[in-house]
Design a protein around this motif. Structure first.
Motif, mmCIF file in Angstrom:
data_model
loop_
_atom_site.group_PDB
_atom_site.id
_atom_site.type_symbol
_atom_site.label_atom_id
_atom_site.label_comp_id
_atom_site.label_asym_id
_atom_site.label_seq_id
_atom_site.Cartn_x
_atom_site.Cartn_y
_atom_site.Cartn_z
ATOM 1 N N VAL A 1 0.830 -1.204 0.000
ATOM 2 C CA VAL A 1 0.000 0.000 0.000
ATOM 3 C C VAL A 1 0.866 1.256 0.000
ATOM 4 C CG1 VAL A 1 -1.654 1.346 1.363
ATOM 5 C CG2 VAL A 1 -2.003 -1.115 1.051
ATOM 6 N N ALA A 2 1.875 1.281 0.862
ATOM 7 C CA ALA A 2 2.728 2.463 0.955
ATOM 8 C C ALA A 2 3.424 2.740 -0.370
ATOM 9 C CB ALA A 2 3.756 2.274 2.071
ATOM 10 N N ARG B 1 1.779 6.655 -7.132
ATOM 11 C CA ARG B 1 0.615 7.145 -7.860
ATOM 12 C C ARG B 1 0.108 8.509 -7.402
ATOM 13 N NH1 ARG B 1 -2.957 1.579 -7.765
ATOM 14 N NH2 ARG B 1 -1.439 0.261 -8.864
ATOM 15 N N THR B 2 0.628 9.003 -6.307
ATOM 16 C CA THR B 2 0.176 10.300 -5.807
ATOM 17 C C THR B 2 1.386 11.144 -5.434
ATOM 18 O OG1 THR B 2 0.106 9.763 -3.431
ATOM 19 C CG2 THR B 2 -1.805 9.088 -4.766
ATOM 20 N N ASP B 3 1.124 12.367 -5.081
ATOM 21 C CA ASP B 3 2.171 13.248 -4.553
ATOM 22 C C ASP B 3 2.090 13.331 -3.028
ATOM 23 O OD1 ASP B 3 3.081 13.896 -7.146
ATOM 24 O OD2 ASP B 3 1.478 15.383 -7.354
ATOM 25 N N ALA B 4 1.429 12.359 -2.426
ATOM 26 C CA ALA B 4 1.146 12.392 -0.996
ATOM 27 C C ALA B 4 2.376 12.035 -0.168
ATOM 28 C CB ALA B 4 0.012 11.434 -0.672
ATOM 29 N N THR B 5 2.334 12.462 1.093
ATOM 30 C CA THR B 5 3.300 12.013 2.089
ATOM 31 C C THR B 5 2.719 10.805 2.811
ATOM 32 O OG1 THR B 5 2.401 13.641 3.641
ATOM 33 C CG2 THR B 5 4.384 14.246 2.417
ATOM 34 N N VAL B 6 3.581 9.839 3.115
ATOM 35 C CA VAL B 6 3.146 8.569 3.685
ATOM 36 C C VAL B 6 3.997 8.247 4.907
ATOM 37 C CG1 VAL B 6 2.802 6.106 3.273
ATOM 38 C CG2 VAL B 6 2.435 7.744 1.408
ATOM 39 N N LEU B 7 3.348 7.949 6.012
ATOM 40 C CA LEU B 7 4.018 7.516 7.236
ATOM 41 C C LEU B 7 3.669 6.056 7.488
ATOM 42 C CD1 LEU B 7 5.564 8.002 9.944
ATOM 43 C CD2 LEU B 7 3.361 8.748 10.913
ATOM 44 N N LEU C 1 12.709 3.773 0.051
ATOM 45 C CA LEU C 1 13.114 4.423 1.298
ATOM 46 C C LEU C 1 13.799 5.769 1.079
ATOM 47 C CD1 LEU C 1 14.402 1.393 3.424
ATOM 48 C CD2 LEU C 1 12.258 2.665 3.672
ATOM 49 N N SER C 2 14.367 5.985 -0.087
ATOM 50 C CA SER C 2 15.014 7.273 -0.359
ATOM 51 C C SER C 2 14.024 8.360 -0.762
ATOM 52 C CB SER C 2 16.059 7.103 -1.464
ATOM 53 O OG SER C 2 15.447 6.668 -2.673
ATOM 54 N N ASN C 3 12.766 8.002 -0.935
ATOM 55 C CA ASN C 3 11.743 8.982 -1.318
ATOM 56 C C ASN C 3 11.478 9.930 -0.151
ATOM 57 O OD1 ASN C 3 9.193 10.281 -1.938
ATOM 58 N ND2 ASN C 3 8.833 8.682 -3.460
ATOM 59 N N SER C 4 11.606 11.211 -0.371
ATOM 60 C CA SER C 4 11.453 12.196 0.705
ATOM 61 C C SER C 4 10.032 12.252 1.239
ATOM 62 C CB SER C 4 11.870 13.581 0.207
ATOM 63 O OG SER C 4 11.039 13.999 -0.869
ATOM 64 N N ARG C 5 9.072 11.709 0.504
ATOM 65 C CA ARG C 5 7.682 11.727 0.956
ATOM 66 C C ARG C 5 7.333 10.525 1.834
ATOM 67 N NH1 ARG C 5 4.497 10.810 -2.979
ATOM 68 N NH2 ARG C 5 6.009 10.480 -4.681
ATOM 69 N N LEU C 6 8.288 9.624 2.023
ATOM 70 C CA LEU C 6 8.060 8.416 2.822
ATOM 71 C C LEU C 6 8.823 8.487 4.133
ATOM 72 C CD1 LEU C 6 7.082 5.447 3.178
ATOM 73 C CD2 LEU C 6 9.190 4.755 1.999
ATOM 74 N N THR C 7 8.122 8.185 5.224
ATOM 75 C CA THR C 7 8.760 8.024 6.528
ATOM 76 C C THR C 7 8.373 6.647 7.069
ATOM 77 O OG1 THR C 7 8.607 10.388 7.003
ATOM 78 C CG2 THR C 7 8.989 8.913 8.874
ATOM 79 N N VAL C 8 9.363 5.830 7.406
ATOM 80 C CA VAL C 8 9.123 4.518 8.002
ATOM 81 C C VAL C 8 9.714 4.523 9.403
ATOM 82 C CG1 VAL C 8 9.532 2.038 7.836
ATOM 83 C CG2 VAL C 8 9.184 3.379 5.749
ATOM 84 N N LEU C 9 8.860 4.274 10.378
ATOM 85 C CA LEU C 9 9.305 4.241 11.773
ATOM 86 C C LEU C 9 9.154 2.818 12.300
ATOM 87 C CD1 LEU C 9 7.640 7.483 13.202
ATOM 88 C CD2 LEU C 9 9.989 7.178 12.387
#
Length: 507
Positions: free
Chosen positions: A22-23, A29-35, A208-216
């Motif tokens: 999903v992430a 497909r979007t310009d969204a930010t994802v956590l 993981l290098s995408n600035s719009r993605l944060t994985v905690l």
């Protein structure tokens, strides 16, 4: 006051089989930010990569180490229910077996209110997922995200088991994922170059290098935050420090069939009367949350062998399997024995280290369980009600009989195979039923606790939106209204791909 706050467009709870898909699709497909919030840690344990070391992960740091409540139809035992607590989720702990399921599975889902869940609609999603090493059938994917190994030489003991199954009347089937499941053949695996490949490897890590993605990692989510009927975020903790994360668009639960349902309940979303009894104030009365718990079941049929059994590095112990119908007239196979080239003894068993196990598997169970929570901070109470339906016990008896016949077939005589369990003392139907109750274990395929549909027990609608709560979606095995015919990992990936299409159609 919290130690840390986050604000993004999408929150994905769980970086397992479904959450990783999903992430990645939202990013593509979007310009969204994802956590992405994962309760476990990074998948650095070498045992994760090696398909021969799967058993080392159970009860360890990567396993939630859940147990069922005592099972009255299984000698009062509490069954271990492994679930992944690590980047990659349960895909990091499983046997890597890739089974699409039966077309009839998905057509039955579509009959619940949406043609988008039919086999005709779902089959292209599997092709999108798959990067098969070869495709002689023309129905597989060869350019997808996830490697699937199907072309390999099985170990000699596995070749003998395959031949023995044919000698008992089970037809050979070179490819159970080509539309016809019945028969014995090689298992297909999510492996690349002899190493396990999870959807976290295939989908999430390359992003993981995408600035719009944060994985905690180490991020435990305690509840979904709801205001005026809309989910606006989640609250949890990281290493004991509280955090709140807000989602401008949606919260997506991909924590699996146990934890997605438990999170809803602890958030006040579920059967209102039961929530109040547990000390949780309900915010949405959804009676189906935690109901419809389904799983597959295994019973060990174990043989010792005098001829030494060798194992090829980079291949799992279970290289062949079969799909079979325990009685005539069934629409789909209901039995799926797995063939392990090691003896899988229970703690009370004994025997030689050189041997093999034909695990009699029931994949169309009639028994239906449920889960609840003992308060907002209490444990999850898992009751699969294994063998509660008499038909399940009857069909497992037939599955065990088949496995005993395979072990005694001429193709295995060169190995001097000797049945250790159930063993020669177990002769009558009554003896077999007692043995099954004493030894039945989970196939690690729990699903169904947040079922999709349109009826009063449905938790999510056919678009996977949680009923009565806006801005909240579920996209994992918990939404399966019925369990698929075979291992559930591949169908869970397809559910996640379908969720992505619903949330953000491909450009």
């Amino acid at each position: 006051m919290t130690d840390k706050d986050f604000q993004v467009d999408y929150i994905v709870v769980g970086a397992g089989t479904a959450g990783s898909v999903v992430a990645r699709r939202l990013l593509d497909r979007t310009d969204a930010t994802v956590l992405v919030l994962e309760a476990g840690q990074a998948d650095t344990n070498p045992a994760i990569r090696d398909p021969l070391r799967m058993h080392e992960l159970w009860h360890g740091a990567e396993d939630w180490d859940y147990f069922s409540v005592a099972q009255s139809h299984a000698c009062g035992r509490r069954l271990h229910m492994p679930r992944g607590r690590v980047l990659g989720g349960s895909h990091a702990l499983n046997a890597t077996i890739y089974v699409r399921g039966n077309p009839a599975d998905y057509d039955s889902w579509a009959a619940r209110g949406d043609s988008g869940w039919s086999w005709r609609a779902m089959e292209p999603l599997f092709r999108r997922i798959e990067r098969y090493d070869r495709d002689d059938s023309g129905v597989k994917g060869t350019a997808g995200m996830l490697d699937v190994l199907s072309d390999y030489a099985v170990d000699p003991i596995q070749k003998a088991i395959h031949a023995a199954a044919e000698q008992t009347g089970v037809p050979a089937n070179p490819d159970y994922n080509s539309g016809v499941q019945d028969g014995v053949g090689r298992a297909q695996f999510t492996l690349r170059d002899g190493l396990r490949q999870t959807t976290a490897d295939a989908y999430l890590k390359p992003a993981l290098s995408n600035s719009r993605l944060t994985v905690l990692t180490g991020a435990r989510v305690h509840r979904v935050l709801v205001r005026r009927g809309r989910a606006y975020g989640v609250a949890g903790s990281i290493d004991g420090r509280a955090f709140v994360a807000s989602a401008r668009t949606e919260v997506v639960l991909t924590a699996g069939a146990i934890d997605s349902a438990a999170l809803l309940l602890r958030s006040g979303i579920g059967p209102a009367q039961e929530l109040r009894a547990a000390g949780i104030e309900p915010i949405a009365d959804l009676p189906g949350v935690g109901r419809n718990l389904l799983d597959h079941w295994l019973v060990p049929v174990i043989f010792g062998a005098e001829r030494e059994i060798a194992h090829t590095p980079g291949l799992p112990h279970a290289q062949t399997q079969l799909f079979w119908r325990s009685e005539s007239g069934l629409a789909t196979p209901d039995v799926q024995p797995l063939h392990f080239s090691v003896p899988l003894y229970e703690p009370w068993m004994s025997g030689p280290a050189n041997g093999f196990s034909l695990m009699a598997g029931l994949i169309r169970p009639h028994s239906v369980g449920r889960l609840t929570v003992a308060g907002a901070h209490g444990p999850t109470l898992i009751d699969p009600k294994v063998l509660a339906a008499p038909a399940d016990l009857r069909r497992l008896v037939e599955a065990v009989r088949l496995c005993r016949q395979i072990g005694a077939a001429p193709a295995l005589r060169a190995w001097n195979a000797t049945e250790r369990y159930p063993g020669p003392a177990v002769r009558t139907d009554s003896d077999l039923r007692d043995y099954i109750r004493r030894t039945v274990i989970t196939y690690h395929h729990v699903c169904g606790t947040c079922a999709l549909g349109t009826g009063p027990e449905a938790v999510v609608d056919p678009a996977l939106r949680v009923r009565a709560v806006e801005g909240l979606r579920i996209a994992d095995a918990s939404v399966m209204p019925t369990i698929t015919t075979g291992n559930t990992n591949a169908p869970t990936i397809a559910i996640a791909e379908r969720a992505a299409d619903l949330m953000a159609p491909a450009r």
